[in-house]
Design a protein around this motif. Structure first.
Motif, PDB file in Angstrom:
ATOM      1  N   HIS A   1     -11.618  -1.171  25.413  1.00  0.00           N
ATOM      2  CA  HIS A   1     -12.393  -0.075  24.834  1.00  0.00           C
ATOM      3  C   HIS A   1     -13.828  -0.140  25.336  1.00  0.00           C
ATOM      4  CE1 HIS A   1     -14.305   2.509  21.850  1.00  0.00           C
ATOM      5  NE2 HIS A   1     -13.094   2.951  21.549  1.00  0.00           N
ATOM      6  N   LEU A   2     -14.468   1.021  25.444  1.00  0.00           N
ATOM      7  CA  LEU A   2     -15.837   1.081  25.948  1.00  0.00           C
ATOM      8  C   LEU A   2     -16.805   0.228  25.135  1.00  0.00           C
ATOM      9  CD1 LEU A   2     -16.049   4.869  26.856  1.00  0.00           C
ATOM     10  CD2 LEU A   2     -16.150   2.936  28.450  1.00  0.00           C
ATOM     11  N   LYS A   3     -16.590   0.115  23.818  1.00  0.00           N
ATOM     12  CA  LYS A   3     -17.513  -0.674  22.998  1.00  0.00           C
ATOM     13  C   LYS A   3     -17.450  -2.173  23.326  1.00  0.00           C
ATOM     14  CE  LYS A   3     -14.356  -1.009  19.046  1.00  0.00           C
ATOM     15  NZ  LYS A   3     -14.150  -0.595  17.639  1.00  0.00           N
TER      16      LYS A   3
ATOM     17  N   ALA B   1     -20.440   8.131  19.739  1.00  0.00           N
ATOM     18  CA  ALA B   1     -19.054   8.297  19.280  1.00  0.00           C
ATOM     19  C   ALA B   1     -18.058   7.678  20.249  1.00  0.00           C
ATOM     20  CB  ALA B   1     -18.736   9.778  19.080  1.00  0.00           C
ATOM     21  N   MET B   2     -18.461   7.459  21.498  1.00  0.00           N
ATOM     22  CA  MET B   2     -17.604   6.787  22.479  1.00  0.00           C
ATOM     23  C   MET B   2     -17.729   5.267  22.391  1.00  0.00           C
ATOM     24  SD  MET B   2     -17.648   9.190  25.886  1.00  0.00           S
ATOM     25  CE  MET B   2     -16.154   8.439  26.546  1.00  0.00           C
ATOM     26  N   GLY B   3     -18.599   4.798  21.474  1.00  0.00           N
ATOM     27  CA  GLY B   3     -18.749   3.354  21.280  1.00  0.00           C
ATOM     28  C   GLY B   3     -19.876   2.729  22.078  1.00  0.00           C
ATOM     29  N   ILE B   4     -20.860   3.551  22.489  1.00  0.00           N
ATOM     30  CA  ILE B   4     -21.951   3.062  23.327  1.00  0.00           C
ATOM     31  C   ILE B   4     -23.270   3.124  22.555  1.00  0.00           C
ATOM     32  CG2 ILE B   4     -23.260   3.478  25.457  1.00  0.00           C
ATOM     33  CD1 ILE B   4     -20.605   4.772  26.510  1.00  0.00           C
TER      34      ILE B   4
ATOM     35  N   LYS C   1     -18.086   3.299  12.069  1.00  0.00           N
ATOM     36  CA  LYS C   1     -17.093   4.270  12.522  1.00  0.00           C
ATOM     37  C   LYS C   1     -16.774   4.140  14.004  1.00  0.00           C
ATOM     38  CE  LYS C   1     -14.733   8.092  11.429  1.00  0.00           C
ATOM     39  NZ  LYS C   1     -13.688   8.117  10.396  1.00  0.00           N
ATOM     40  N   PHE C   2     -17.808   3.926  14.822  1.00  0.00           N
ATOM     41  CA  PHE C   2     -17.642   3.962  16.273  1.00  0.00           C
ATOM     42  C   PHE C   2     -17.910   2.632  16.973  1.00  0.00           C
ATOM     43  CE2 PHE C   2     -19.510   8.214  15.062  1.00  0.00           C
ATOM     44  CZ  PHE C   2     -18.304   8.887  15.026  1.00  0.00           C
ATOM     45  N   GLY C   3     -18.484   1.681  16.259  1.00  0.00           N
ATOM     46  CA  GLY C   3     -18.813   0.402  16.892  1.00  0.00           C
ATOM     47  C   GLY C   3     -20.105   0.455  17.677  1.00  0.00           C
ATOM     48  N   ALA C   4     -20.944   1.462  17.430  1.00  0.00           N
ATOM     49  CA  ALA C   4     -22.215   1.601  18.145  1.00  0.00           C
ATOM     50  C   ALA C   4     -23.213   2.343  17.267  1.00  0.00           C
ATOM     51  CB  ALA C   4     -22.002   2.353  19.456  1.00  0.00           C
ATOM     52  N   LYS C   5     -24.498   2.168  17.565  1.00  0.00           N
ATOM     53  CA  LYS C   5     -25.549   2.820  16.790  1.00  0.00           C
ATOM     54  C   LYS C   5     -26.301   3.836  17.635  1.00  0.00           C
ATOM     55  CE  LYS C   5     -26.836  -0.958  13.633  1.00  0.00           C
ATOM     56  NZ  LYS C   5     -27.958  -1.826  13.232  1.00  0.00           N
ATOM     57  N   LEU C   6     -26.786   4.885  16.974  1.00  0.00           N
ATOM     58  CA  LEU C   6     -27.782   5.762  17.565  1.00  0.00           C
ATOM     59  C   LEU C   6     -29.120   5.245  17.047  1.00  0.00           C
ATOM     60  CD1 LEU C   6     -28.742   8.160  19.172  1.00  0.00           C
ATOM     61  CD2 LEU C   6     -28.230   9.638  17.231  1.00  0.00           C
ATOM     62  N   HIS C   7     -29.871   4.598  17.918  1.00  0.00           N
ATOM     63  CA  HIS C   7     -31.109   3.941  17.515  1.00  0.00           C
ATOM     64  C   HIS C   7     -32.252   4.952  17.453  1.00  0.00           C
ATOM     65  CE1 HIS C   7     -29.569  -0.208  17.864  1.00  0.00           C
ATOM     66  NE2 HIS C   7     -28.805   0.315  18.808  1.00  0.00           N
ATOM     67  N   VAL C   8     -32.815   5.088  16.267  1.00  0.00           N
ATOM     68  CA  VAL C   8     -33.980   5.941  16.071  1.00  0.00           C
ATOM     69  C   VAL C   8     -35.187   5.019  15.969  1.00  0.00           C
ATOM     70  CG1 VAL C   8     -35.070   7.674  14.612  1.00  0.00           C
ATOM     71  CG2 VAL C   8     -32.584   7.642  14.859  1.00  0.00           C
ATOM     72  N   VAL C   9     -35.933   4.893  17.060  1.00  0.00           N
ATOM     73  CA  VAL C   9     -37.059   3.968  17.122  1.00  0.00           C
ATOM     74  C   VAL C   9     -38.340   4.749  16.837  1.00  0.00           C
ATOM     75  CG1 VAL C   9     -38.262   2.258  18.518  1.00  0.00           C
ATOM     76  CG2 VAL C   9     -35.812   2.643  18.866  1.00  0.00           C
ATOM     77  N   THR C  10     -39.004   4.428  15.729  1.00  0.00           N
ATOM     78  CA  THR C  10     -40.161   5.223  15.312  1.00  0.00           C
ATOM     79  C   THR C  10     -41.500   4.654  15.781  1.00  0.00           C
ATOM     80  OG1 THR C  10     -40.234   4.048  13.205  1.00  0.00           O
ATOM     81  CG2 THR C  10     -38.972   6.101  13.281  1.00  0.00           C
ATOM     82  N   GLN C  11     -41.555   3.345  16.083  1.00  0.00           N
ATOM     83  CA  GLN C  11     -42.838   2.792  16.481  1.00  0.00           C
ATOM     84  C   GLN C  11     -43.123   3.076  17.954  1.00  0.00           C
ATOM     85  OE1 GLN C  11     -40.137   0.973  15.749  1.00  0.00           O
ATOM     86  NE2 GLN C  11     -40.127  -1.017  16.749  1.00  0.00           N
ATOM     87  N   LYS C  12     -44.403   3.150  18.285  1.00  0.00           N
ATOM     88  CA  LYS C  12     -44.814   3.378  19.674  1.00  0.00           C
ATOM     89  C   LYS C  12     -44.530   2.124  20.485  1.00  0.00           C
ATOM     90  CE  LYS C  12     -48.618   5.140  22.446  1.00  0.00           C
ATOM     91  NZ  LYS C  12     -50.002   5.682  22.450  1.00  0.00           N
ATOM     92  N   MET C  13     -43.967   2.293  21.662  1.00  0.00           N
ATOM     93  CA  MET C  13     -43.589   1.154  22.493  1.00  0.00           C
ATOM     94  C   MET C  13     -43.930   1.421  23.951  1.00  0.00           C
ATOM     95  SD  MET C  13     -39.766   0.436  20.998  1.00  0.00           S
ATOM     96  CE  MET C  13     -39.660  -1.252  21.581  1.00  0.00           C
ATOM     97  N   GLU C  14     -44.295   0.381  24.662  1.00  0.00           N
ATOM     98  CA  GLU C  14     -44.445   0.468  26.113  1.00  0.00           C
ATOM     99  C   GLU C  14     -43.067   0.422  26.752  1.00  0.00           C
ATOM    100  OE1 GLU C  14     -47.314   0.973  27.762  1.00  0.00           O
ATOM    101  OE2 GLU C  14     -48.248   1.135  25.791  1.00  0.00           O
ATOM    102  N   TYR C  15     -42.963   0.911  27.978  1.00  0.00           N
ATOM    103  CA  TYR C  15     -41.643   1.017  28.597  1.00  0.00           C
ATOM    104  C   TYR C  15     -40.967  -0.342  28.773  1.00  0.00           C
ATOM    105  CZ  TYR C  15     -43.485  -0.369  33.212  1.00  0.00           C
ATOM    106  OH  TYR C  15     -44.038  -1.052  34.256  1.00  0.00           O
TER     107      TYR C  15
END
Length: 200
Positions: free
Chosen positions: A115-117, A142-145, A172-186
């Motif tokens: 599986h992709l995850k 949703a594809m597990g990434i 549900k999918f084995g992966a997270k959608l990361h919502v990063v709120t703090q300012k970050m350098e690349y």
């Protein structure tokens, strides 16, 4: 795809990164996508791109095969050379509507027989600005990434939404959608992406 799956299994590359999304006025155009790609390539991460992200990467030569060896780590450079003389540092899989990334991922899963995850894969939308990109990011999860989306989505006023993005997607999918709120350098963003690859 078979060679990519084998390179991952043999530890010749550290993983795979999907680079996507459009430009956003909150960033200097192309800066985030190009800077992140360059760092990932040095770290032997096989990068594929789609849509507007590919255009930005092409402007800086990362879709030009002549730039491959100077852009990539030794393991990744060897893999790309084995795929063909004209394969560039970042492999463009077409527009975001043509399902090139989907086809690649499904073929990878088939070639690796898992599986992709279970693969060290991460997706990144460094300069997203459209609803379409949110949909693409949710589809990737949703594809597990595990997927990172910058700048952060306009949902931070709702704790329930943030909770769903973190625990529900992982359950549900084995992966997270990361919502990063703090300012970050690349480079900090690259560190997050590489850590996600190591968890796979």
């Amino acid at each position: 795809v078979n060679k990519v799956a084998k390179a991952v299994a043999d530890g010749k590359i550290k993983g795979i990164a999907i680079l996507a999304g459009c430009n956003n006025v909150k960033f200097t155009q192309d800066h985030e996508i190009v800077s992140i790609a360059r760092e990932l390539l040095k770290k032997d991460v096989f990068c594929v791109s789609e849509g507007c992200a590919s255009v930005g990467l092409a402007k800086f030569g990362l879709l030009n095969s002549k730039q491959r060896d100077v852009s990539c780590g030794k393991g990744l450079s060897a893999l790309l050379a084995s795929l063909g003389k004209n394969v560039p540092a970042v492999v463009d899989l077409g527009s975001c509507e043509n399902s090139g990334v989907t086809d690649f991922l499904l073929s990878l899963s088939s070639a690796g027989k898992k599986h992709l995850k279970e693969f060290p894969i991460v997706a990144c939308f460094p300069e997203a600005n459209r609803t379409k990109a949110v949909t693409r990011a949710a589809w990737t999860v949703a594809m597990g990434i595990p997927t990172y989306f910058w700048p952060f989505l306009p949902v931070t006023g709702s704790q329930k939404t943030i909770d769903i993005l973190s625990w529900y997607c992982e359950e549900k999918f084995g992966a997270k959608l990361h919502v990063v709120t703090q300012k970050m350098e690349y480079k900090e963003k690259v560190d997050l992406l590489v850590k996600s690859l190591k968890k796979a």
